[in-house]
Write a protein that holds these residues in place. Structure first.
Motif, PDB file in Angstrom:
ATOM      1  N   HIS A   6      -6.841   4.217  -8.271  1.00  0.00           N
ATOM      2  CA  HIS A   6      -5.713   3.701  -7.867  1.00  0.00           C
ATOM      3  C   HIS A   6      -5.192   2.666  -8.634  1.00  0.00           C
ATOM      4  O   HIS A   6      -5.441   1.447  -8.109  1.00  0.00           O
ATOM      5  N   ASP A 164      -2.953   7.834   0.048  1.00  0.00           N
ATOM      6  CA  ASP A 164      -3.278   6.553  -0.624  1.00  0.00           C
ATOM      7  C   ASP A 164      -3.137   5.171   0.562  1.00  0.00           C
ATOM      8  O   ASP A 164      -2.511   5.395   1.363  1.00  0.00           O
ATOM      9  N   HIS A 165      -3.828   4.428   0.141  1.00  0.00           N
ATOM     10  CA  HIS A 165      -4.009   3.192   1.071  1.00  0.00           C
ATOM     11  C   HIS A 165      -4.232   3.404   2.392  1.00  0.00           C
ATOM     12  O   HIS A 165      -3.628   2.744   3.290  1.00  0.00           O
ATOM     13  N   LYS A 168      -1.426   2.933   4.958  1.00  0.00           N
ATOM     14  CA  LYS A 168      -0.758   1.674   5.266  1.00  0.00           C
ATOM     15  C   LYS A 168      -0.813   1.290   6.828  1.00  0.00           C
ATOM     16  O   LYS A 168       0.122   0.860   7.396  1.00  0.00           O
ATOM     17  N   SER A 197      -7.769   1.778  -0.516  1.00  0.00           N
ATOM     18  CA  SER A 197      -7.048   0.846  -1.345  1.00  0.00           C
ATOM     19  C   SER A 197      -5.939  -0.012  -0.655  1.00  0.00           C
ATOM     20  O   SER A 197      -5.541   0.767   0.299  1.00  0.00           O
ATOM     21  N   GLY A 198      -5.277  -1.011  -1.234  1.00  0.00           N
ATOM     22  CA  GLY A 198      -4.068  -1.487  -0.539  1.00  0.00           C
ATOM     23  C   GLY A 198      -4.479  -2.315   0.454  1.00  0.00           C
ATOM     24  O   GLY A 198      -3.453  -2.693   1.119  1.00  0.00           O
ATOM     25  N   LEU A 199      -5.517  -2.156   1.123  1.00  0.00           N
ATOM     26  CA  LEU A 199      -5.698  -2.937   2.395  1.00  0.00           C
ATOM     27  C   LEU A 199      -5.332  -4.264   2.243  1.00  0.00           C
ATOM     28  O   LEU A 199      -5.210  -4.909   3.392  1.00  0.00           O
ATOM     29  N   THR A 201      -3.619  -5.942   0.570  1.00  0.00           N
ATOM     30  CA  THR A 201      -2.187  -6.282   0.555  1.00  0.00           C
ATOM     31  C   THR A 201      -1.576  -6.204   1.945  1.00  0.00           C
ATOM     32  O   THR A 201      -0.566  -7.117   2.515  1.00  0.00           O
ATOM     33  N   GLU A 202      -1.870  -5.119   2.699  1.00  0.00           N
ATOM     34  CA  GLU A 202      -1.532  -4.893   4.179  1.00  0.00           C
ATOM     35  C   GLU A 202      -2.026  -6.095   5.019  1.00  0.00           C
ATOM     36  O   GLU A 202      -1.216  -6.708   5.946  1.00  0.00           O
ATOM     37  N   ASP A 233      -5.430  -0.679  -6.559  1.00  0.00           N
ATOM     38  CA  ASP A 233      -4.039  -0.948  -6.013  1.00  0.00           C
ATOM     39  C   ASP A 233      -3.411  -2.284  -6.942  1.00  0.00           C
ATOM     40  O   ASP A 233      -2.571  -2.759  -6.607  1.00  0.00           O
ATOM     41  N   CYS A 237      -1.924  -5.770  -5.724  1.00  0.00           N
ATOM     42  CA  CYS A 237      -3.049  -6.529  -5.050  1.00  0.00           C
ATOM     43  C   CYS A 237      -2.954  -8.170  -5.562  1.00  0.00           C
ATOM     44  O   CYS A 237      -3.397  -9.150  -4.646  1.00  0.00           O
TER      45      CYS A 237
END
Length: 280
Positions: A6, A164-165, A168, A197-199, A201-202, A233, A237
Protein backbone atom coordinates in the motif's frame (compact mmCIF):
# COMPACT_ATOMS: atom_id res chain seq x y z
CA UNK A 1 11.20 -10.72 0.00
CA UNK A 2 9.13 -7.74 1.14
CA UNK A 3 6.14 -6.34 -0.74
CA UNK A 4 4.84 -2.90 0.14
CA UNK A 5 1.14 -3.60 -0.37
CA UNK A 6 0.00 0.00 0.00
CA UNK A 7 1.61 3.19 -1.21
CA UNK A 8 0.63 6.18 -3.30
CA UNK A 9 2.08 8.63 -5.78
CA UNK A 10 0.54 12.04 -6.40
CA UNK A 11 1.01 15.61 -7.56
CA UNK A 12 0.74 18.65 -5.32
CA UNK A 13 -2.56 19.71 -6.88
CA UNK A 14 -4.41 16.60 -5.63
CA UNK A 15 -7.58 18.23 -4.19
CA UNK A 16 -7.60 16.62 -0.75
CA UNK A 17 -4.07 17.87 -0.10
CA UNK A 18 -5.50 21.39 0.24
CA UNK A 19 -6.81 20.52 3.72
CA UNK A 20 -5.10 22.18 6.71
CA UNK A 21 -2.30 20.22 8.30
CA UNK A 22 -1.14 18.56 5.09
CA UNK A 23 1.36 21.20 4.04
CA UNK A 24 4.34 18.91 4.60
CA UNK A 25 3.11 16.37 2.02
CA UNK A 26 1.57 18.88 -0.40
CA UNK A 27 4.11 18.27 -3.15
CA UNK A 28 4.74 15.93 -6.03
CA UNK A 29 5.73 12.37 -5.10
CA UNK A 30 7.05 10.39 -8.05
CA UNK A 31 8.58 7.02 -8.77
CA UNK A 32 11.98 8.73 -8.57
CA UNK A 33 11.20 9.56 -4.93
CA UNK A 34 10.01 6.04 -4.19
CA UNK A 35 12.72 3.79 -5.61
CA UNK A 36 15.59 4.93 -3.33
CA UNK A 37 13.32 4.35 -0.34
CA UNK A 38 12.51 0.84 -1.55
CA UNK A 39 16.19 0.08 -1.98
CA UNK A 40 17.11 1.40 1.47
CA UNK A 41 14.32 -0.60 3.15
CA UNK A 42 14.95 -3.80 1.20
CA UNK A 43 11.49 -3.76 -0.40
CA UNK A 44 11.25 -5.99 -3.45
CA UNK A 45 8.02 -4.80 -5.08
CA UNK A 46 4.97 -2.66 -4.40
CA UNK A 47 1.26 -2.18 -4.94
CA UNK A 48 0.39 1.34 -6.08
CA UNK A 49 -3.02 2.46 -4.78
CA UNK A 50 -5.25 5.19 -6.17
CA UNK A 51 -4.53 8.46 -4.42
CA UNK A 52 -7.96 9.98 -3.89
CA UNK A 53 -8.34 11.87 -7.15
CA UNK A 54 -11.40 9.78 -7.98
CA UNK A 55 -10.47 10.02 -11.63
CA UNK A 56 -10.15 7.22 -14.16
CA UNK A 57 -7.32 9.13 -15.83
CA UNK A 58 -5.21 8.61 -12.70
CA UNK A 59 -5.67 4.84 -12.99
CA UNK A 60 -4.61 4.98 -16.64
CA UNK A 61 -1.49 6.92 -15.65
CA UNK A 62 -0.67 4.45 -12.88
CA UNK A 63 -1.08 1.45 -15.18
CA UNK A 64 1.25 3.02 -17.74
CA UNK A 65 3.78 3.73 -15.00
CA UNK A 66 3.51 0.15 -13.73
CA UNK A 67 4.07 -1.18 -17.25
CA UNK A 68 7.36 0.72 -17.33
CA UNK A 69 8.35 -0.02 -13.71
CA UNK A 70 8.99 -3.66 -12.72
CA UNK A 71 9.06 -2.73 -9.02
CA UNK A 72 5.34 -1.84 -9.21
CA UNK A 73 3.83 -5.33 -9.26
CA UNK A 74 0.20 -4.23 -9.03
CA UNK A 75 -2.15 -1.26 -9.19
CA UNK A 76 -5.35 -0.72 -7.21
CA UNK A 77 -7.24 1.71 -9.43
CA UNK A 78 -10.28 3.88 -8.84
CA UNK A 79 -13.89 3.37 -9.88
CA UNK A 80 -17.16 4.59 -8.43
CA UNK A 81 -19.46 1.99 -6.90
CA UNK A 82 -22.48 4.09 -7.86
CA UNK A 83 -21.55 4.68 -11.51
CA UNK A 84 -23.87 2.80 -13.90
CA UNK A 85 -20.98 2.80 -16.37
CA UNK A 86 -18.74 0.78 -14.02
CA UNK A 87 -18.61 -2.29 -16.33
CA UNK A 88 -17.50 -0.06 -19.20
CA UNK A 89 -14.90 1.62 -16.98
CA UNK A 90 -13.41 -1.74 -16.01
CA UNK A 91 -13.46 -2.91 -19.62
CA UNK A 92 -11.69 0.28 -20.62
CA UNK A 93 -8.96 -0.32 -18.07
CA UNK A 94 -8.40 -3.79 -19.51
CA UNK A 95 -7.50 -2.26 -22.87
CA UNK A 96 -4.82 0.07 -21.51
CA UNK A 97 -1.05 -0.35 -21.42
CA UNK A 98 -0.20 -2.04 -18.12
CA UNK A 99 -3.67 -3.60 -17.81
CA UNK A 100 -2.21 -6.89 -16.61
CA UNK A 101 -1.06 -5.08 -13.46
CA UNK A 102 -4.55 -3.93 -12.50
CA UNK A 103 -5.22 -6.06 -9.41
CA UNK A 104 -7.96 -4.22 -7.54
CA UNK A 105 -10.38 -1.32 -7.34
CA UNK A 106 -10.96 1.24 -4.62
CA UNK A 107 -13.62 3.89 -4.05
CA UNK A 108 -13.50 6.52 -1.33
CA UNK A 109 -16.18 4.93 0.85
CA UNK A 110 -14.79 6.72 3.93
CA UNK A 111 -16.13 10.00 2.53
CA UNK A 112 -19.72 8.76 2.13
CA UNK A 113 -22.09 9.96 4.86
CA UNK A 114 -24.91 7.52 4.11
CA UNK A 115 -24.65 4.66 6.65
CA UNK A 116 -26.53 2.41 4.25
CA UNK A 117 -24.20 3.02 1.32
CA UNK A 118 -22.67 -0.47 1.20
CA UNK A 119 -26.14 -2.04 1.44
CA UNK A 120 -27.51 -0.25 -1.64
CA UNK A 121 -28.52 -2.72 -4.37
CA UNK A 122 -26.52 -0.87 -7.00
CA UNK A 123 -23.43 -0.86 -4.77
CA UNK A 124 -23.75 -4.57 -4.04
CA UNK A 125 -24.12 -5.19 -7.79
CA UNK A 126 -21.03 -3.08 -8.46
CA UNK A 127 -19.03 -5.08 -5.93
CA UNK A 128 -20.12 -8.30 -7.62
CA UNK A 129 -19.08 -6.86 -10.99
CA UNK A 130 -15.62 -6.07 -9.62
CA UNK A 131 -15.26 -9.57 -8.21
CA UNK A 132 -16.43 -11.16 -11.48
CA UNK A 133 -13.71 -9.20 -13.27
CA UNK A 134 -11.12 -10.95 -11.12
CA UNK A 135 -10.32 -7.83 -9.12
CA UNK A 136 -10.25 -7.24 -5.37
CA UNK A 137 -12.03 -4.33 -3.68
CA UNK A 138 -10.00 -2.25 -1.23
CA UNK A 139 -12.06 -0.90 1.66
CA UNK A 140 -10.88 2.57 2.68
CA UNK A 141 -13.35 3.16 5.51
CA UNK A 142 -13.55 4.58 9.00
CA UNK A 143 -14.29 2.76 12.21
CA UNK A 144 -18.04 3.38 12.13
CA UNK A 145 -18.36 1.74 8.72
CA UNK A 146 -16.85 -1.61 9.73
CA UNK A 147 -20.20 -3.30 10.56
CA UNK A 148 -21.54 -2.35 7.12
CA UNK A 149 -18.36 -3.75 5.56
CA UNK A 150 -18.97 -7.08 7.27
CA UNK A 151 -22.53 -7.17 5.94
CA UNK A 152 -21.30 -6.40 2.42
CA UNK A 153 -18.62 -9.10 2.62
CA UNK A 154 -21.16 -11.70 3.71
CA UNK A 155 -23.57 -10.64 0.97
CA UNK A 156 -20.96 -10.83 -1.82
CA UNK A 157 -18.88 -13.94 -1.10
CA UNK A 158 -17.44 -13.90 -4.62
CA UNK A 159 -15.55 -10.69 -3.89
CA UNK A 160 -12.21 -10.52 -2.10
CA UNK A 161 -12.17 -7.45 0.15
CA UNK A 162 -8.98 -5.83 1.40
CA UNK A 163 -9.37 -3.69 4.53
CA UNK A 164 -6.98 -0.75 4.29
CA UNK A 165 -5.25 0.51 7.45
CA UNK A 166 -7.15 -1.96 9.65
CA UNK A 167 -10.19 0.29 9.30
CA UNK A 168 -8.47 3.34 10.78
CA UNK A 169 -8.79 2.53 14.49
CA UNK A 170 -8.57 5.24 17.10
CA UNK A 171 -5.17 4.64 18.65
CA UNK A 172 -5.28 5.80 22.22
CA UNK A 173 -5.88 4.36 25.68
CA UNK A 174 -9.57 3.74 25.00
CA UNK A 175 -9.56 2.91 21.29
CA UNK A 176 -8.52 -0.74 21.21
CA UNK A 177 -11.63 -2.33 22.71
CA UNK A 178 -14.01 -0.39 20.48
CA UNK A 179 -12.05 -1.19 17.34
CA UNK A 180 -11.76 -4.87 18.24
CA UNK A 181 -15.51 -5.13 18.71
CA UNK A 182 -16.14 -3.37 15.39
CA UNK A 183 -13.66 -5.36 13.30
CA UNK A 184 -14.35 -8.82 14.75
CA UNK A 185 -17.30 -9.66 12.46
CA UNK A 186 -15.41 -8.48 9.39
CA UNK A 187 -12.40 -10.59 10.30
CA UNK A 188 -14.70 -13.61 10.56
CA UNK A 189 -15.42 -13.35 6.82
CA UNK A 190 -13.11 -15.64 4.87
CA UNK A 191 -13.19 -13.32 1.85
CA UNK A 192 -11.59 -10.43 3.76
CA UNK A 193 -7.90 -9.72 4.25
CA UNK A 194 -6.43 -6.66 5.95
CA UNK A 195 -3.46 -4.34 5.68
CA UNK A 196 -1.12 -3.47 8.50
CA UNK A 197 -0.73 0.06 7.22
CA UNK A 198 -1.51 3.61 8.21
CA UNK A 199 -1.29 2.94 11.94
CA UNK A 200 1.46 5.45 12.65
CA UNK A 201 -0.58 8.20 11.05
CA UNK A 202 -3.56 7.26 13.21
CA UNK A 203 -1.29 7.27 16.29
CA UNK A 204 -0.08 10.74 15.35
CA UNK A 205 3.06 12.74 16.17
CA UNK A 206 5.05 11.31 19.03
CA UNK A 207 3.92 7.76 18.26
CA UNK A 208 5.67 4.82 19.84
CA UNK A 209 5.85 1.22 18.70
CA UNK A 210 4.06 0.35 21.94
CA UNK A 211 1.08 2.42 20.75
CA UNK A 212 0.45 0.33 17.64
CA UNK A 213 1.61 -3.10 18.81
CA UNK A 214 -1.73 -4.01 20.51
CA UNK A 215 -3.55 -3.34 17.23
CA UNK A 216 -1.11 -5.47 15.25
CA UNK A 217 -1.37 -8.23 17.85
CA UNK A 218 -5.17 -8.11 17.71
CA UNK A 219 -5.14 -8.19 13.90
CA UNK A 220 -2.86 -11.23 14.00
CA UNK A 221 -5.28 -12.91 16.40
CA UNK A 222 -8.43 -12.11 14.40
CA UNK A 223 -7.19 -12.39 10.82
CA UNK A 224 -4.10 -14.56 11.20
CA UNK A 225 -0.85 -13.99 9.26
CA UNK A 226 -2.28 -15.61 6.12
CA UNK A 227 -4.86 -12.81 5.84
CA UNK A 228 -2.63 -9.87 6.72
CA UNK A 229 -0.33 -7.89 4.48
CA UNK A 230 2.11 -5.07 5.19
CA UNK A 231 2.03 -1.61 3.66
CA UNK A 232 3.83 1.66 4.27
CA UNK A 233 1.01 4.08 3.35
CA UNK A 234 3.76 6.31 2.00
CA UNK A 235 3.76 9.26 1.45
CA UNK A 236 0.88 9.78 3.91
CA UNK A 237 3.14 8.33 6.60
CA UNK A 238 5.54 11.23 6.01
CA UNK A 239 3.21 13.30 8.19
CA UNK A 240 4.61 11.48 11.22
CA UNK A 241 7.31 9.03 10.08
CA UNK A 242 9.69 8.39 7.22
CA UNK A 243 9.34 5.42 4.88
CA UNK A 244 12.16 3.64 6.72
CA UNK A 245 10.64 4.38 10.13
CA UNK A 246 7.29 2.93 9.05
CA UNK A 247 8.94 -0.37 8.14
CA UNK A 248 11.10 -0.42 11.24
CA UNK A 249 8.06 0.05 13.48
CA UNK A 250 6.12 -2.71 11.75
CA UNK A 251 9.12 -5.03 11.85
CA UNK A 252 9.31 -4.53 15.61
CA UNK A 253 5.65 -5.53 15.94
CA UNK A 254 6.26 -8.72 13.96
CA UNK A 255 9.42 -9.74 15.82
CA UNK A 256 7.85 -12.70 17.62
CA UNK A 257 6.32 -14.33 14.55
CA UNK A 258 7.76 -17.50 13.10
CA UNK A 259 9.67 -17.20 9.78
CA UNK A 260 6.69 -18.58 7.86
CA UNK A 261 4.30 -16.15 9.55
CA UNK A 262 6.58 -13.20 8.79
CA UNK A 263 6.85 -14.30 5.17
CA UNK A 264 3.07 -14.38 4.91
CA UNK A 265 2.61 -10.86 6.30
CA UNK A 266 5.55 -9.31 4.45
CA UNK A 267 4.96 -10.89 1.05
CA UNK A 268 2.84 -14.02 0.82
CA UNK A 269 -0.60 -12.59 1.55
CA UNK A 270 -0.16 -9.69 -0.87
CA UNK A 271 1.19 -11.97 -3.60
CA UNK A 272 -1.71 -14.40 -3.26
CA UNK A 273 -4.50 -11.86 -2.73
CA UNK A 274 -3.51 -9.57 -5.57
CA UNK A 275 -2.16 -12.38 -7.81
CA UNK A 276 1.10 -10.51 -8.16
CA UNK A 277 3.86 -11.59 -10.51
CA UNK A 278 6.79 -10.12 -8.67
CA UNK A 279 9.63 -9.12 -10.94
CA UNK A 280 7.54 -9.39 -14.10
Amino acid sequence: MIIDAHHHLWTADCPWLAAPGLESIRRDYTIADLVPRLDAAGVTATVLVEAGRCDAAETAEFLALAAATPRIAGVVGWASLTDPALPATLAGYQGLPGATKLVGIRDQVQAVADPGHLARPDVRAALATIGAAGLTFDLVVHLGQLPACAEAARATPGVTFVLDHLGKPRIDADGLAGWRAAVRDLAACDNVVAKLSGLLTEAGPGWRVADIRPYVDTALELFGPQRLMAGSDWPVCDLVASYAEAWTALDACLAELSPDERTAVLAGTATRTYALEVGS
